[in-house]
Design a protein around this motif. Sequence first.
Motif, PDB file in Angstrom:
ATOM      1  N   ASP A   1      65.552  51.981  69.911  1.00  0.00           N
ATOM      2  CA  ASP A   1      66.502  50.924  70.268  1.00  0.00           C
ATOM      3  C   ASP A   1      67.572  52.007  70.658  1.00  0.00           C
ATOM      4  OD1 ASP A   1      65.199  48.967  68.945  1.00  0.00           O
ATOM      5  OD2 ASP A   1      66.503  48.907  67.113  1.00  0.00           O
ATOM      6  N   ASP A   2      68.571  51.081  71.719  1.00  0.00           N
ATOM      7  CA  ASP A   2      69.786  51.852  72.186  1.00  0.00           C
ATOM      8  C   ASP A   2      70.603  52.397  71.380  1.00  0.00           C
ATOM      9  OD1 ASP A   2      68.465  50.903  74.816  1.00  0.00           O
ATOM     10  OD2 ASP A   2      69.853  49.487  75.542  1.00  0.00           O
ATOM     11  N   LEU A   3      70.957  51.730  70.456  1.00  0.00           N
ATOM     12  CA  LEU A   3      72.007  52.388  69.405  1.00  0.00           C
ATOM     13  C   LEU A   3      71.382  53.768  68.679  1.00  0.00           C
ATOM     14  CD1 LEU A   3      74.560  51.794  68.215  1.00  0.00           C
ATOM     15  CD2 LEU A   3      73.389  50.758  66.269  1.00  0.00           C
ATOM     16  N   ASN A   4      70.143  53.674  68.496  1.00  0.00           N
ATOM     17  CA  ASN A   4      69.730  54.935  67.820  1.00  0.00           C
ATOM     18  C   ASN A   4      69.570  56.186  69.123  1.00  0.00           C
ATOM     19  OD1 ASN A   4      68.458  56.190  65.592  1.00  0.00           O
ATOM     20  ND2 ASN A   4      66.704  56.392  66.922  1.00  0.00           N
ATOM     21  N   LEU A   5      69.214  55.692  70.175  1.00  0.00           N
ATOM     22  CA  LEU A   5      69.089  56.688  71.344  1.00  0.00           C
ATOM     23  C   LEU A   5      70.474  57.288  71.601  1.00  0.00           C
ATOM     24  CD1 LEU A   5      66.312  55.176  73.631  1.00  0.00           C
ATOM     25  CD2 LEU A   5      66.236  56.910  71.954  1.00  0.00           C
ATOM     26  N   LEU A   6      71.463  56.244  71.404  1.00  0.00           N
ATOM     27  CA  LEU A   6      72.873  56.750  71.736  1.00  0.00           C
ATOM     28  C   LEU A   6      73.182  57.875  70.752  1.00  0.00           C
ATOM     29  CD1 LEU A   6      74.593  53.527  73.127  1.00  0.00           C
ATOM     30  CD2 LEU A   6      74.248  55.277  74.125  1.00  0.00           C
ATOM     31  N   ARG A   7      72.996  57.868  69.594  1.00  0.00           N
ATOM     32  CA  ARG A   7      73.252  58.734  68.355  1.00  0.00           C
ATOM     33  C   ARG A   7      73.008  60.033  68.990  1.00  0.00           C
ATOM     34  NH1 ARG A   7      70.870  55.233  64.322  1.00  0.00           N
ATOM     35  NH2 ARG A   7      72.415  53.892  63.395  1.00  0.00           N
ATOM     36  N   TYR A   8      71.552  60.227  69.389  1.00  0.00           N
ATOM     37  CA  TYR A   8      71.024  61.492  69.528  1.00  0.00           C
ATOM     38  C   TYR A   8      71.624  62.078  70.920  1.00  0.00           C
ATOM     39  CZ  TYR A   8      67.451  61.093  66.400  1.00  0.00           C
ATOM     40  OH  TYR A   8      66.824  60.895  65.129  1.00  0.00           O
ATOM     41  N   LEU A   9      72.166  61.179  72.319  1.00  0.00           N
ATOM     42  CA  LEU A   9      72.901  61.611  73.056  1.00  0.00           C
ATOM     43  C   LEU A   9      74.396  62.083  72.717  1.00  0.00           C
ATOM     44  CD1 LEU A   9      72.047  59.037  75.694  1.00  0.00           C
ATOM     45  CD2 LEU A   9      71.494  61.579  75.914  1.00  0.00           C
ATOM     46  N   LYS A  10      75.040  61.517  71.913  1.00  0.00           N
ATOM     47  CA  LYS A  10      76.217  61.794  71.422  1.00  0.00           C
ATOM     48  C   LYS A  10      76.181  63.052  70.641  1.00  0.00           C
ATOM     49  CE  LYS A  10      78.091  57.034  71.290  1.00  0.00           C
ATOM     50  NZ  LYS A  10      78.565  55.908  70.464  1.00  0.00           N
ATOM     51  N   ALA A  11      75.384  63.084  69.808  1.00  0.00           N
ATOM     52  CA  ALA A  11      75.123  64.349  68.770  1.00  0.00           C
ATOM     53  C   ALA A  11      74.805  65.510  69.594  1.00  0.00           C
ATOM     54  CB  ALA A  11      74.016  64.233  67.719  1.00  0.00           C
ATOM     55  N   ARG A  12      74.486  65.456  70.785  1.00  0.00           N
ATOM     56  CA  ARG A  12      73.932  66.445  71.742  1.00  0.00           C
ATOM     57  C   ARG A  12      74.818  66.603  73.095  1.00  0.00           C
ATOM     58  NH1 ARG A  12      72.948  68.306  67.628  1.00  0.00           N
ATOM     59  NH2 ARG A  12      70.695  69.016  67.042  1.00  0.00           N
TER      60      ARG A  12
ATOM     61  N   TRP B   1      75.693  64.433  75.190  1.00  0.00           N
ATOM     62  CA  TRP B   1      75.026  63.903  76.476  1.00  0.00           C
ATOM     63  C   TRP B   1      74.224  64.625  77.112  1.00  0.00           C
ATOM     64  CZ3 TRP B   1      75.827  58.622  76.462  1.00  0.00           C
ATOM     65  CH2 TRP B   1      76.727  57.986  75.822  1.00  0.00           C
ATOM     66  N   ASP B   2      73.758  65.591  76.633  1.00  0.00           N
ATOM     67  CA  ASP B   2      72.745  66.602  77.230  1.00  0.00           C
ATOM     68  C   ASP B   2      71.111  65.836  76.782  1.00  0.00           C
ATOM     69  OD1 ASP B   2      70.683  68.583  77.623  1.00  0.00           O
ATOM     70  OD2 ASP B   2      72.180  69.953  77.580  1.00  0.00           O
ATOM     71  N   VAL B   3      70.763  65.455  78.020  1.00  0.00           N
ATOM     72  CA  VAL B   3      69.311  64.621  77.558  1.00  0.00           C
ATOM     73  C   VAL B   3      68.303  65.402  77.301  1.00  0.00           C
ATOM     74  CG1 VAL B   3      67.504  63.316  79.020  1.00  0.00           C
ATOM     75  CG2 VAL B   3      69.966  62.940  79.553  1.00  0.00           C
ATOM     76  N   GLN B   4      68.001  66.552  77.754  1.00  0.00           N
ATOM     77  CA  GLN B   4      66.986  67.533  77.231  1.00  0.00           C
ATOM     78  C   GLN B   4      67.431  67.887  75.587  1.00  0.00           C
ATOM     79  OE1 GLN B   4      64.122  68.478  78.949  1.00  0.00           O
ATOM     80  NE2 GLN B   4      63.619  69.129  76.590  1.00  0.00           N
ATOM     81  N   ARG B   5      68.076  68.139  75.473  1.00  0.00           N
ATOM     82  CA  ARG B   5      68.681  68.546  74.115  1.00  0.00           C
ATOM     83  C   ARG B   5      68.460  67.253  73.219  1.00  0.00           C
ATOM     84  NH1 ARG B   5      74.273  70.378  73.370  1.00  0.00           N
ATOM     85  NH2 ARG B   5      73.668  71.393  71.239  1.00  0.00           N
ATOM     86  N   ALA B   6      69.274  66.318  73.574  1.00  0.00           N
ATOM     87  CA  ALA B   6      68.729  65.072  72.677  1.00  0.00           C
ATOM     88  C   ALA B   6      67.136  64.680  72.497  1.00  0.00           C
ATOM     89  CB  ALA B   6      69.453  63.845  73.473  1.00  0.00           C
ATOM     90  N   LYS B   7      66.514  65.004  73.604  1.00  0.00           N
ATOM     91  CA  LYS B   7      65.013  64.843  73.524  1.00  0.00           C
ATOM     92  C   LYS B   7      64.580  65.585  72.341  1.00  0.00           C
ATOM     93  CE  LYS B   7      60.675  64.979  76.005  1.00  0.00           C
ATOM     94  NZ  LYS B   7      60.182  64.964  77.539  1.00  0.00           N
ATOM     95  N   ASP B   8      64.940  67.080  72.547  1.00  0.00           N
ATOM     96  CA  ASP B   8      64.359  67.900  71.649  1.00  0.00           C
ATOM     97  C   ASP B   8      64.888  67.542  70.329  1.00  0.00           C
ATOM     98  OD1 ASP B   8      63.365  69.409  73.748  1.00  0.00           O
ATOM     99  OD2 ASP B   8      65.185  70.857  73.822  1.00  0.00           O
ATOM    100  N   MET B   9      66.049  67.079  70.063  1.00  0.00           N
ATOM    101  CA  MET B   9      66.267  66.535  68.599  1.00  0.00           C
ATOM    102  C   MET B   9      65.451  65.245  68.240  1.00  0.00           C
ATOM    103  SD  MET B   9      70.136  65.608  67.540  1.00  0.00           S
ATOM    104  CE  MET B   9      70.707  65.390  65.860  1.00  0.00           C
ATOM    105  N   ILE B  10      65.160  64.373  68.865  1.00  0.00           N
ATOM    106  CA  ILE B  10      64.622  63.417  68.652  1.00  0.00           C
ATOM    107  C   ILE B  10      63.112  63.706  68.201  1.00  0.00           C
ATOM    108  CG2 ILE B  10      63.884  62.014  70.768  1.00  0.00           C
ATOM    109  CD1 ILE B  10      65.006  59.366  69.643  1.00  0.00           C
TER     110      ILE B  10
END
Length: 247
Positions: free
Chosen positions: A60-71, A73-82
Motif C-alpha cells: 500500500d502507498d501509505l506503507n511504502l511512504l513510511r519507508y521512503l520517509k524513514a530513509r 526519500w532515498d529509493v535504494q535505501r528504502a528498498k533495502d529497508m523494506i
Amino acid sequence: MLVKKFNSTFAVLHILLILYMTRLSSQSESLTVTKSQKQKLDKFKEAVETIKFPQEWMKDDLNLLRYLKARGWDVQRAKDMIQETVKWWKDYGMDNIHNEDWSQYERSDPYQIDGVDKEGKPIMLYALGEWDLRQAAIQGRLKTLVRWVIKGTDEIHRKTRDLFKQGKINGTQWSLIANIDKFNSQQHLSLDSFDAALNIFRPLFTPSSRKALKVFSSNKETCLAYLLAKIDPDQLPEAYGGTRHYD
C-alpha cells in the motif's frame, strides 16, 4: 556502583508511563505528497515490484511512504529497508503468529486494544506492572513473551489499517499506555527481569515515539487528568479513571 545504578533506575519504574505514540511523527500521517515526492513514490513502487510481499498491505502507498520517509526519500535505501522487513517477517513466522495458542498469556499478561482516543485512534493498554517477569524468566518464557507483545502490536496495526481504509482515521497512528506502577521486588526486582522489561518495549521506542513520550510520577490525579483530556472515560478501564470493565 551497579546496585546503585540499578536502584536509581528501578525507582523510575515506579510510575505510570504514558506513550502517546505514533509510528512516524507526532503529526498526522497523510498520503498528501509533493510532485517530486510522488515521483519518488512511483519510482519506489517500480523498484519493489519483484519483491514477494507476504502481506498485501505491505504494498500500500501509505506503507511504502513510511519507508521512503524513514530513509530520507532515498529509493535504494528504502528498498533495502523494506527487504529487511520482509525477510524478518518470514524468518519470525509472522504469518502464523495469530494462530498460535496464547491462552496462557491472555490470562497472565493481558493487553487491551478495543478502545480509541477522542480522534478515533486505537489505544493499546498494558498493565506491565502486573506481569510476573521473574517467573517468566525462570520458566524460560521471555522470548515467547516478547513474541506475545509483537503479536499484540501487529494486532493493533491491523485495527488501525482497517480504520484507515474505512476513512475513520487519517493514517495508522495509535497510542500505547503502559502502567508499571505495581512493579515490586518479588516479581521484578532482578537485573535480568528489569532488562527483560526494557527489551520487550525497546523496539517501540523509535526517535519519533521518544518525542511523543509522556512520563508521569505516582501522582495519579495529574496522570488521569492527562488521559481523560485525550480519551473518553468509556474507552478506558476503571484503573485508568475510565468506566470500561474487564473481567
